[in-house]
Design a protein around this motif. Structure first.
Motif, PDB file in Angstrom:
ATOM      1  N   LYS A 152       0.834  -1.209   0.000  1.00 10.20           N
ATOM      2  CA  LYS A 152       0.000   0.000   0.000  1.00 10.20           C
ATOM      3  C   LYS A 152       0.866   1.256   0.000  1.00 10.20           C
ATOM      4  O   LYS A 152       0.554   2.239  -0.668  1.00 10.20           O
ATOM      5  CB  LYS A 152      -0.919  -0.007   1.225  1.00 10.20           C
ATOM      6  N   ALA A 153       1.970   1.202   0.761  1.00 14.67           N
ATOM      7  CA  ALA A 153       2.821   2.387   0.895  1.00 14.67           C
ATOM      8  C   ALA A 153       3.540   2.732  -0.401  1.00 14.67           C
ATOM      9  O   ALA A 153       3.845   3.900  -0.656  1.00 14.67           O
ATOM     10  CB  ALA A 153       3.839   2.170   2.008  1.00 14.67           C
ATOM     11  N   GLY A 212       2.288   7.481  -6.145  1.00 15.66           N
ATOM     12  CA  GLY A 212       3.440   7.949  -6.898  1.00 15.66           C
ATOM     13  C   GLY A 212       4.664   8.208  -6.052  1.00 15.66           C
ATOM     14  O   GLY A 212       5.758   7.743  -6.353  1.00 15.66           O
ATOM     15  N   ILE A 213       4.527   8.956  -4.940  1.00 10.89           N
ATOM     16  CA  ILE A 213       5.683   9.295  -4.131  1.00 10.89           C
ATOM     17  C   ILE A 213       6.260   8.062  -3.453  1.00 10.89           C
ATOM     18  O   ILE A 213       7.481   7.902  -3.337  1.00 10.89           O
ATOM     19  CB  ILE A 213       5.311  10.374  -3.065  1.00 10.89           C
ATOM     20  N   GLY A 214       5.396   7.163  -3.020  1.00 14.85           N
ATOM     21  CA  GLY A 214       5.865   5.920  -2.397  1.00 14.85           C
ATOM     22  C   GLY A 214       6.642   5.065  -3.376  1.00 14.85           C
ATOM     23  O   GLY A 214       7.676   4.466  -3.021  1.00 14.85           O
ATOM     24  N   PHE A 215       6.184   5.012  -4.618  1.00  8.75           N
ATOM     25  CA  PHE A 215       6.870   4.234  -5.641  1.00  8.75           C
ATOM     26  C   PHE A 215       8.239   4.836  -5.941  1.00  8.75           C
ATOM     27  O   PHE A 215       9.230   4.113  -6.083  1.00  8.75           O
ATOM     28  CB  PHE A 215       6.017   4.187  -6.902  1.00  8.75           C
TER      29      PHE A 215
END
Length: 407
Positions: free
Chosen positions: A368-369, A373-376
């Motif tokens: 989930k994290a 976009g920013i997590g990826f």
């Protein structure tokens, strides 16, 4: 229809046996000639000398692939491929040296239906980079640490002995799982999807579960072509125990031409059989999971030392040092010299990486994290940094060959 199929199988069976025997003979000749000659000389008081030949690269995995090809065709699980398809299957470079062991029926159907897209390419590159990180940052560092610890004539202090044993347990996991990640990632770049070969085996609460999580492809091969043809678990408890014993003895023999490997397979097989016998007992069912996990890891921890010390004298010296059978006052170096902050940090990281990330809730949270976009982007940055660090480790000459290259 059934009669025709029976006749076909009846006529095919002798050819199958001849083909499998020929393939297995090559493996035995190159890999086990010495131990067979030693056994023959011991039993019959002869002096036969086995001639030394260099074994072809990846002969064990090529042999298993060839047997899978023959068996799957014979059983009708998959049709025969062209000469080019067969050659591709046997020599496909990501898996040929150290696996994973891919069955023909799983490989054949992907030859003509392979697809590729940007998501698969990113996944493939991530697996390759993580595999290199496991190998170069963790496995090779543990290997260098172990190589730097010396067994003196007076032995070794128990803490150092225990630490090197634990470091080897981490090394062999990150070494082989790292290679599997690289092989799976490379195969995916070419459009082939290989099944996972490791599923956090150090989270197992039984030896049986450990073998469902460790080197999964090897276990699948033995189940498909040895265990099930022998009857599996369908013919009563006694035959099931016999079949399991045969599988684990063959597993030990496959890993190496030495009595220590045979003993290692026997130890694992013994505890798998014992677990089957007590599985229905109330006392076993009521045993806390943490106790089962601790006992399983203790058995695994001890059994791995047979890989580290094929020579029984070295193994005896190791366990003698573990139980402080030697005077520590005669030792020039103790654990305070060997265990610096760096190796302690890496062992903590290795322990958490091989266990904590196997927790299902953590897997879900991580997924989930890293979905937004920013997590990826953070995930990709971390993986890339780990890859750069791995390359720096290799440049600094800490690389050593993969452990499973010898099998």
């Amino acid at each position: 229809m059934s009669d025709n199929r029976y006749k076909k199988i009846s006529w095919a069976l002798p050819w199958l046996c001849i083909s499998v025997a020929g393939v297995v003979f090559c493996l035995v000749y190159f890999k086990y000639a010495y131990i067979l000659a030693d056994a023959w000389n011991f039993l019959f008081r002869r002096e036969i000398k086995a001639q030394s030949y260099l074994a072809p690269l990846g002969i064990s995995f090529i042999t298993f692939s060839a047997v899978s090809y023959l068996m799957d065709i014979y059983r009708g699980d998959e049709a025969a491929g062209s000469l080019l398809d067969c050659a591709l299957y046997l020599s496909f470079f990501p898996k040929v040296v150290s696996g994973p062991v891919v069955l023909w029926k799983d490989f054949k159907k992907q030859i003509s239906v392979r697809t590729q897209n940007i998501d698969k390419c990113v996944y493939s590159l991530n697996r390759i980079m993580l595999g290199f990180a496991k190998k170069l940052i963790l496995a090779d560092q543990f290997g260098a640490f172990i190589a730097g610890v010396t067994f003196y004539e007076g032995g070794m202090d128990p803490i150092t002995t225990l630490g090197t044993m634990f470091a080897y347990m981490l090394q062999i996991y990150f070494d082989f799982s790292g290679y599997s990640d690289i092989a799976i990632g490379l195969a995916r770049l070419f459009g082939f999807e290989f099944k996972e070969n490791f599923n956090f085996p150090y989270c197992s609460k039984s030896v049986s579960e450990f073998w469902r999580r460790w080197h999964i492809s090897l276990g699948t091969w033995f189940r498909e072509y040895v265990y099930i043809p022998m009857g599996g678990s369908r013919r009563g408890k006694r035959n099931t125990i016999r079949n399991q014993a045969v599988v684990f003895l063959l597993t030990g023999i496959w890993h190496g031409a030495g009595w220590s490997y045979l003993l290692w397979g026997g130890i694992n097989g013994l505890f798998v059989i014992l677990e089957r016998l007590v599985a229905d007992k109330k006392a076993y069912q009521k045993t806390p999971n943490v106790v089962k996990w601790f006992l399983t890891m203790t058995i695994t921890f001890i059994a791995w030392q047979l890989f580290r010390f094929p020579d029984m004298e070295d193994l005896k010296l190791c366990f003698g040092s573990l139980f402080a059978q030697y005077p520590l006052t005669e030792l020039p170096y103790t654990w305070k010299y060997y265990f610096d902050a760096r190796i302690i940090f890496l062992m903590i990281v290795g322990t958490l990486g091989s266990t904590l990330f196997g927790w299902e809730k953590l897997k879900i949270w991580c997924k989930k994290a890293t979905s937004p976009g920013i997590g990826f982007l953070i995930q990709e940055l971390v993986i890339f940094v780990l890859f750069i660090v791995a390359i720096l480790c290799m440049v600094n000459s800490t690389y050593s060959p993969f452990i499973y290259f010898q099998y």
